[in-house]
Design a protein around this motif. Sequence first.
Motif, PDB file in Angstrom:
ATOM      1  N   ARG A   6       0.835  -1.194   0.000  1.00  0.00           N
ATOM      2  CA  ARG A   6       0.000   0.000   0.000  1.00  0.00           C
ATOM      3  C   ARG A   6       0.872   1.246   0.000  1.00  0.00           C
ATOM      4  NH1 ARG A   6      -5.214  -1.970  -0.681  1.00  0.00           N
ATOM      5  NH2 ARG A   6      -5.548  -3.679   0.717  1.00  0.00           N
ATOM      6  N   PRO A   7       0.386   2.324  -0.601  1.00  0.00           N
ATOM      7  CA  PRO A   7       1.138   3.579  -0.529  1.00  0.00           C
ATOM      8  C   PRO A   7       1.157   4.128   0.896  1.00  0.00           C
ATOM      9  CG  PRO A   7      -0.697   3.764  -2.086  1.00  0.00           C
ATOM     10  CD  PRO A   7      -0.773   2.419  -1.463  1.00  0.00           C
ATOM     11  N   ILE A  11      -1.565   4.008   4.424  1.00  0.00           N
ATOM     12  CA  ILE A  11      -1.180   3.484   5.732  1.00  0.00           C
ATOM     13  C   ILE A  11      -1.383   4.552   6.802  1.00  0.00           C
ATOM     14  CG2 ILE A  11       0.781   2.658   7.092  1.00  0.00           C
ATOM     15  CD1 ILE A  11       1.736   1.262   4.503  1.00  0.00           C
ATOM     16  N   ASP A  12      -1.036   5.809   6.483  1.00  0.00           N
ATOM     17  CA  ASP A  12      -1.232   6.906   7.434  1.00  0.00           C
ATOM     18  C   ASP A  12      -2.708   7.089   7.766  1.00  0.00           C
ATOM     19  OD1 ASP A  12       1.472   7.367   7.532  1.00  0.00           O
ATOM     20  OD2 ASP A  12       1.417   8.993   6.059  1.00  0.00           O
ATOM     21  N   ILE A  13      -3.568   7.032   6.736  1.00  0.00           N
ATOM     22  CA  ILE A  13      -5.009   7.171   6.957  1.00  0.00           C
ATOM     23  C   ILE A  13      -5.534   6.006   7.798  1.00  0.00           C
ATOM     24  CG2 ILE A  13      -7.266   7.127   5.821  1.00  0.00           C
ATOM     25  CD1 ILE A  13      -5.994   8.760   3.551  1.00  0.00           C
ATOM     26  N   ASP A  19      -6.687   4.954  15.408  1.00  0.00           N
ATOM     27  CA  ASP A  19      -6.574   5.816  16.584  1.00  0.00           C
ATOM     28  C   ASP A  19      -7.939   6.410  16.948  1.00  0.00           C
ATOM     29  OD1 ASP A  19      -4.975   6.997  18.617  1.00  0.00           O
ATOM     30  OD2 ASP A  19      -5.100   8.901  17.528  1.00  0.00           O
ATOM     31  N   ILE A  20      -8.685   6.865  15.952  1.00  0.00           N
ATOM     32  CA  ILE A  20     -10.018   7.425  16.182  1.00  0.00           C
ATOM     33  C   ILE A  20     -10.957   6.367  16.763  1.00  0.00           C
ATOM     34  CG2 ILE A  20     -12.081   8.314  15.024  1.00  0.00           C
ATOM     35  CD1 ILE A  20     -10.131   9.779  13.082  1.00  0.00           C
TER      36      ILE A  20
END
Length: 123
Positions: A6-7, A11-13, A19-20
Amino acid sequence: MRRGKRPRWMIDIAQERMDILFSLAEKEFSVNPLRSHRYVELARNISTKYNTKIPLKWRRRYCKNCHKFLQTGKNSNVRLISSEVHIKCHECNHIMKIPYIKEKKAKRRAKLESYLIQERANE
C-alpha cells in the motif's frame, strides 16, 4: 500496485482511523460496552486489511484472545508478578503477560550511575 503493498498515504489514513476508533471505544465503554467492542473489531479489520500494526498506546487495551476492549477495574485487572505485567480479561479469563525487563535494567543502570557520581564527589 502490487498485492499487499500500500502507498504511505493509505497506511497513514489507516493508522489515523484506528486511533479514532480506539479513542471512541474508550469514550463509549462506560455507556455502551458492546459498541466499544465493535470499534475494536473494526480497528483490527483495518489493521489486517492495510497490513499495519495497531498503535502502541492502544495495543494493550484490548484482549488478544476475545478481542474485547479492556478498561482497568471494569473488565480487566493489571498485576505486577515476577518482572511481568499480567493483564487479565474478565470476559474470557485470558491473561496477557508482558515482560518489563528493559525498565528494570534502566532503573538498575541509573542507580549504579548515581553511586558512581557520589563516589567521585567524595574523592
